[in-house]
Design a protein around this motif. Structure first.
Motif, PDB file in Angstrom:
ATOM      1  N   VAL A 196       0.862  -1.180   0.000  1.00 42.39           N
ATOM      2  CA  VAL A 196       0.000   0.000   0.000  1.00 42.39           C
ATOM      3  C   VAL A 196       0.894   1.224   0.000  1.00 42.39           C
ATOM      4  CG1 VAL A 196      -1.712   1.325   1.288  1.00 42.39           C
ATOM      5  CG2 VAL A 196      -1.872  -1.179   1.197  1.00 42.39           C
ATOM      6  N   ILE A 197       0.799   2.003  -1.068  1.00 39.47           N
ATOM      7  CA  ILE A 197       1.613   3.208  -1.228  1.00 39.47           C
ATOM      8  C   ILE A 197       0.671   4.401  -1.345  1.00 39.47           C
ATOM      9  CG2 ILE A 197       3.281   4.400  -2.699  1.00 39.47           C
ATOM     10  CD1 ILE A 197       4.303   1.643  -3.558  1.00 39.47           C
ATOM     11  N   ALA A 198       0.955   5.446  -0.603  1.00 40.37           N
ATOM     12  CA  ALA A 198       0.125   6.646  -0.652  1.00 40.37           C
ATOM     13  C   ALA A 198       0.809   7.719  -1.484  1.00 40.37           C
ATOM     14  CB  ALA A 198      -0.137   7.166   0.757  1.00 40.37           C
ATOM     15  N   VAL A 199       0.010   8.626  -2.018  1.00 37.90           N
ATOM     16  CA  VAL A 199       0.552   9.763  -2.752  1.00 37.90           C
ATOM     17  C   VAL A 199      -0.073  11.029  -2.187  1.00 37.90           C
ATOM     18  CG1 VAL A 199      -1.173   9.493  -4.600  1.00 37.90           C
ATOM     19  CG2 VAL A 199       0.890  10.857  -5.006  1.00 37.90           C
ATOM     20  N   ALA A 200       0.764  12.016  -1.887  1.00 35.05           N
ATOM     21  CA  ALA A 200       0.320  13.308  -1.376  1.00 35.05           C
ATOM     22  C   ALA A 200       0.871  14.405  -2.267  1.00 35.05           C
ATOM     23  CB  ALA A 200       0.793  13.506   0.065  1.00 35.05           C
ATOM     24  N   LEU A 201       0.078  15.444  -2.483  1.00 38.57           N
ATOM     25  CA  LEU A 201       0.446  16.508  -3.414  1.00 38.57           C
ATOM     26  C   LEU A 201       0.534  17.851  -2.702  1.00 38.57           C
ATOM     27  CD1 LEU A 201      -2.055  15.537  -6.278  1.00 38.57           C
ATOM     28  CD2 LEU A 201       0.217  14.597  -5.834  1.00 38.57           C
ATOM     29  N   GLY A 202       1.529  18.638  -3.055  1.00 35.68           N
ATOM     30  CA  GLY A 202       1.654  19.973  -2.480  1.00 35.68           C
ATOM     31  C   GLY A 202       2.475  19.987  -1.210  1.00 35.68           C
ATOM     32  N   LEU A 203       2.448  21.119  -0.528  1.00 36.69           N
ATOM     33  CA  LEU A 203       3.329  21.330   0.619  1.00 36.69           C
ATOM     34  C   LEU A 203       2.716  20.812   1.918  1.00 36.69           C
ATOM     35  CD1 LEU A 203       4.652  24.922  -0.188  1.00 36.69           C
ATOM     36  CD2 LEU A 203       5.610  22.691  -0.826  1.00 36.69           C
TER      37      LEU A 203
ATOM     38  N   VAL B 143       4.660  14.481  -3.871  1.00 39.56           N
ATOM     39  CA  VAL B 143       4.900  15.347  -5.035  1.00 39.56           C
ATOM     40  C   VAL B 143       4.920  16.772  -4.512  1.00 39.56           C
ATOM     41  CG1 VAL B 143       4.159  15.990  -7.351  1.00 39.56           C
ATOM     42  CG2 VAL B 143       3.672  13.687  -6.475  1.00 39.56           C
ATOM     43  N   ILE B 144       6.091  17.382  -4.484  1.00 38.60           N
ATOM     44  CA  ILE B 144       6.298  18.604  -3.698  1.00 38.60           C
ATOM     45  C   ILE B 144       6.048  19.900  -4.474  1.00 38.60           C
ATOM     46  CG2 ILE B 144       7.880  17.504  -2.079  1.00 38.60           C
ATOM     47  CD1 ILE B 144      10.196  18.567  -3.711  1.00 38.60           C
ATOM     48  N   ASP B 145       5.517  19.821  -5.671  1.00 39.74           N
ATOM     49  CA  ASP B 145       5.234  21.005  -6.484  1.00 39.74           C
ATOM     50  C   ASP B 145       4.243  21.918  -5.743  1.00 39.74           C
ATOM     51  OD1 ASP B 145       4.517  22.882  -8.389  1.00 39.74           O
ATOM     52  OD2 ASP B 145       4.534  21.444 -10.037  1.00 39.74           O
ATOM     53  N   SER B 146       4.664  23.137  -5.419  1.00 38.40           N
ATOM     54  CA  SER B 146       3.805  24.060  -4.664  1.00 38.40           C
ATOM     55  C   SER B 146       2.562  24.467  -5.444  1.00 38.40           C
ATOM     56  CB  SER B 146       4.604  25.304  -4.259  1.00 38.40           C
ATOM     57  OG  SER B 146       5.062  26.009  -5.409  1.00 38.40           O
ATOM     58  N   LYS B 147       2.590  24.351  -6.775  1.00 34.30           N
ATOM     59  CA  LYS B 147       1.423  24.725  -7.583  1.00 34.30           C
ATOM     60  C   LYS B 147       0.245  23.774  -7.326  1.00 34.30           C
ATOM     61  CE  LYS B 147       3.263  24.664 -11.751  1.00 34.30           C
ATOM     62  NZ  LYS B 147       4.632  24.195 -11.432  1.00 34.30           N
ATOM     63  N   LEU B 148       0.525  22.635  -6.701  1.00 31.64           N
ATOM     64  CA  LEU B 148      -0.540  21.671  -6.410  1.00 31.64           C
ATOM     65  C   LEU B 148      -1.286  22.006  -5.123  1.00 31.64           C
ATOM     66  CD1 LEU B 148       1.447  18.462  -7.338  1.00 31.64           C
ATOM     67  CD2 LEU B 148      -0.512  19.371  -8.591  1.00 31.64           C
ATOM     68  N   ASN B 149      -0.828  23.032  -4.424  1.00 28.93           N
ATOM     69  CA  ASN B 149      -1.479  23.389  -3.151  1.00 28.93           C
ATOM     70  C   ASN B 149      -2.930  23.804  -3.313  1.00 28.93           C
ATOM     71  OD1 ASN B 149       0.868  22.912  -1.785  1.00 28.93           O
ATOM     72  ND2 ASN B 149       1.413  25.050  -1.489  1.00 28.93           N
TER      73      ASN B 149
ATOM     74  N   ALA C 280      -4.772  19.115 -12.495  1.00 30.36           N
ATOM     75  CA  ALA C 280      -3.374  18.901 -12.118  1.00 30.36           C
ATOM     76  C   ALA C 280      -3.244  17.743 -11.133  1.00 30.36           C
ATOM     77  CB  ALA C 280      -2.797  20.183 -11.515  1.00 30.36           C
ATOM     78  N   HIS C 281      -4.159  17.664 -10.197  1.00 32.29           N
ATOM     79  CA  HIS C 281      -4.129  16.555  -9.237  1.00 32.29           C
ATOM     80  C   HIS C 281      -4.337  15.217  -9.950  1.00 32.29           C
ATOM     81  CE1 HIS C 281      -4.369  18.163  -4.915  1.00 32.29           C
ATOM     82  NE2 HIS C 281      -3.870  19.126  -5.678  1.00 32.29           N
ATOM     83  N   ALA C 282      -5.278  15.190 -10.877  1.00 32.76           N
ATOM     84  CA  ALA C 282      -5.541  13.946 -11.610  1.00 32.76           C
ATOM     85  C   ALA C 282      -4.319  13.518 -12.415  1.00 32.76           C
ATOM     86  CB  ALA C 282      -6.758  14.128 -12.522  1.00 32.76           C
ATOM     87  N   GLU C 283      -3.655  14.474 -13.043  1.00 37.03           N
ATOM     88  CA  GLU C 283      -2.471  14.157 -13.840  1.00 37.03           C
ATOM     89  C   GLU C 283      -1.339  13.648 -12.953  1.00 37.03           C
ATOM     90  OE1 GLU C 283       0.296  13.631 -16.845  1.00 37.03           O
ATOM     91  OE2 GLU C 283      -1.901  13.781 -16.904  1.00 37.03           O
ATOM     92  N   ALA C 284      -1.132  14.294 -11.806  1.00 39.22           N
ATOM     93  CA  ALA C 284      -0.060  13.879 -10.904  1.00 39.22           C
ATOM     94  C   ALA C 284      -0.300  12.471 -10.370  1.00 39.22           C
ATOM     95  CB  ALA C 284       0.061  14.872  -9.747  1.00 39.22           C
ATOM     96  N   VAL C 285      -1.524  12.209  -9.938  1.00 42.60           N
ATOM     97  CA  VAL C 285      -1.839  10.877  -9.401  1.00 42.60           C
ATOM     98  C   VAL C 285      -1.720   9.821 -10.491  1.00 42.60           C
ATOM     99  CG1 VAL C 285      -3.627   9.453  -8.321  1.00 42.60           C
ATOM    100  CG2 VAL C 285      -3.313  11.818  -7.586  1.00 42.60           C
TER     101      VAL C 285
ATOM    102  N   VAL D 276       8.926   8.307   3.500  1.00 45.68           N
ATOM    103  CA  VAL D 276       8.426   9.372   2.630  1.00 45.68           C
ATOM    104  C   VAL D 276       9.455   9.645   1.543  1.00 45.68           C
ATOM    105  CG1 VAL D 276       7.639  11.762   2.488  1.00 45.68           C
ATOM    106  CG2 VAL D 276       7.109  10.394   4.527  1.00 45.68           C
ATOM    107  N   GLU D 277       9.022   9.556   0.296  1.00 47.62           N
ATOM    108  CA  GLU D 277       9.900   9.793  -0.855  1.00 47.62           C
ATOM    109  C   GLU D 277       9.424  11.046  -1.588  1.00 47.62           C
ATOM    110  OE1 GLU D 277      10.893   7.832  -5.248  1.00 47.62           O
ATOM    111  OE2 GLU D 277       9.899   6.608  -3.707  1.00 47.62           O
ATOM    112  N   GLU D 278      10.266  12.054  -1.634  1.00 42.97           N
ATOM    113  CA  GLU D 278       9.922  13.288  -2.335  1.00 42.97           C
ATOM    114  C   GLU D 278      10.264  13.166  -3.810  1.00 42.97           C
ATOM    115  OE1 GLU D 278      11.714  16.625  -0.449  1.00 42.97           O
ATOM    116  OE2 GLU D 278      10.436  16.516   1.323  1.00 42.97           O
ATOM    117  N   VAL D 279       9.328  13.561  -4.667  1.00 35.51           N
ATOM    118  CA  VAL D 279       9.550  13.471  -6.110  1.00 35.51           C
ATOM    119  C   VAL D 279       9.073  14.754  -6.787  1.00 35.51           C
ATOM    120  CG1 VAL D 279       9.265  10.965  -6.124  1.00 35.51           C
ATOM    121  CG2 VAL D 279       7.302  12.422  -6.598  1.00 35.51           C
ATOM    122  N   ASN D 280       9.614  15.005  -7.954  1.00 32.11           N
ATOM    123  CA  ASN D 280       9.134  16.067  -8.836  1.00 32.11           C
ATOM    124  C   ASN D 280       8.588  15.422 -10.095  1.00 32.11           C
ATOM    125  OD1 ASN D 280       9.877  18.759  -7.605  1.00 32.11           O
ATOM    126  ND2 ASN D 280      11.860  17.722  -7.502  1.00 32.11           N
ATOM    127  N   LEU D 281       7.468  15.908 -10.572  1.00 29.39           N
ATOM    128  CA  LEU D 281       6.857  15.374 -11.787  1.00 29.39           C
ATOM    129  C   LEU D 281       6.812  16.454 -12.855  1.00 29.39           C
ATOM    130  CD1 LEU D 281       3.783  13.414 -10.321  1.00 29.39           C
ATOM    131  CD2 LEU D 281       6.049  12.503 -10.880  1.00 29.39           C
TER     132      LEU D 281
END
Length: 322
Positions: free
Chosen positions: A37-44, A64-70, A76-81, A172-177
């Motif tokens: 089970v892997i979770a994905v979180a977007l933004g800060l 996914v640490i892109d601040s634009k996802l805040n 954008a959320h759908a694309e990132a996930v 927790v693994e930080e990534v950029n997309l």
């Protein structure tokens, strides 16, 4: 193969409903042997907070640490996930049913070619195909839906599963997309947020008042009980319509639908439109001086009496227990 969980956060904390989704995914993974089970979180949001998803069952959180996802822009959320889903070779996406989750899930169903089941209340049954039980007709009935697609999206109803809290902290693994600009074409110009210490959609306990409170000047009794219980406050539609309380507190079919562990209705008759918004509550307590109030038929516990006498005594009793 893995199960991916899309988790939402607000004010620096992961939402309880998303942790429930993680717990659901973990239970499903154990039952169906469907992988990590892997979770994905977007933004800060802090890594320390995201690591807590491990206590609910996640082995890892991809951040996914892109601040634009805040801002919660849906495309954008759908694309990132979708990118993360493909990256980890997931076969199932689990998320909490919410206003944002519903919008993201519908777009992901198209992007991933997935079957989408909403309001899920039980783990899948795979004895004959892949069948999922879900709540329908505003909680008045259930349907068992068969999913025939290889990829599946399950939106879990609030309080439908027990929240796990005994797991170790997640890595927790930080990534950029690479998310194209067209996914940020929508701009949010302003956001009006409901105020209050505890917001209705996330509340585990809700205390609501109706016209039986006789006027806005008496709402202090509702707020006092809610404060002692650590609850959110709500109201019936007529109360918000006449301006006694703000519209974001309106609970019902055309307002906020809630599914708390405890719902206390004070001076509310129990019209069908109100019941449609609260009938997923685990326990309903009704306080009304009219013994014929329809709400008593839906209540787990009922108190026949004047709210102006009962509420102060109930509040003091809660204080004494604390």
């Amino acid at each position: 193969m893995s199960v991916l969980v899309y988790i939402e956060h607000a004010e620096g904390s992961v939402k309880k409903t998303s942790l429930e989704a993680v717990s659901y995914a973990k239970a499903m993974s154990e039952k169906l042997s469907s992988g990590d089970v892997i979770a994905v979180a977007l933004g800060l949001i802090s890594s320390e907070e995201l690591a807590k998803a491990g206590t609910a069952g996640a082995s890892k959180v991809i951040h996914v640490i892109d601040s634009k996802l805040n801002d919660g822009i849906i495309q954008a959320h759908a694309e990132a996930v979708a990118q993360v889903y493909k990256k980890i070779n997931a076969t199932t996406l689990v998320l909490a049913k919410s206003s944002l989750g519903d919008a993201v899930a519908s777009r992901l169903a198209i992007k991933l070619g997935s079957g989408l089941i909403s309001n899920v209340v039980e783990l899948p049954d795979t004895t004959s195909g892949y069948k999922v039980k879900r709540s329908i007709y505003t909680g008045k009935a259930f349907a068992v839906t068969q999913v025939n697609t290889d990829h599946k999206i399950l939106a879990v109803k609030k309080n439908a599963v027990d929240l796990r809290t005994d797991g170790p902290l997640a890595m927790v693994e930080e990534v950029n997309l690479d998310i194209s600009a067209e996914n940020f074409a929508t701009s949010i110009t302003s956001t009006d947020k409901a105020t209050g210490e505890i917001l209705l959609p996330e509340a585990d306990i809700v205390v609501s008042g109706g016209r039986g409170m006789k006027g806005p000047e008496n709402w202090g009794m509702i707020e006092a009980l809610a404060k002692e219980l650590g609850a959110a406050t709500g109201c019936s539609k007529p109360v918000s319509d006449i301006g006694w309380r703000p519209h974001h507190e309106h609970v019902g079919q055309t307002g906020v639908k809630v599914a708390p562990t405890l719902y206390i209705a004070v001076g509310i008759s129990g019209a069908i439109q109100h019941l449609a918004g609260v009938n997923s509550s685990k326990c309903i307590v009704v306080i009304n001086k009219d013994p014929e109030a329809p709400f008593f038929k839906a209540a787990d516990y009922g108190i026949v009496g004047d709210a102006f006498d009962i509420l102060p005594k109930l509040t003091e009793a809660v204080k004494a227990q604390k």
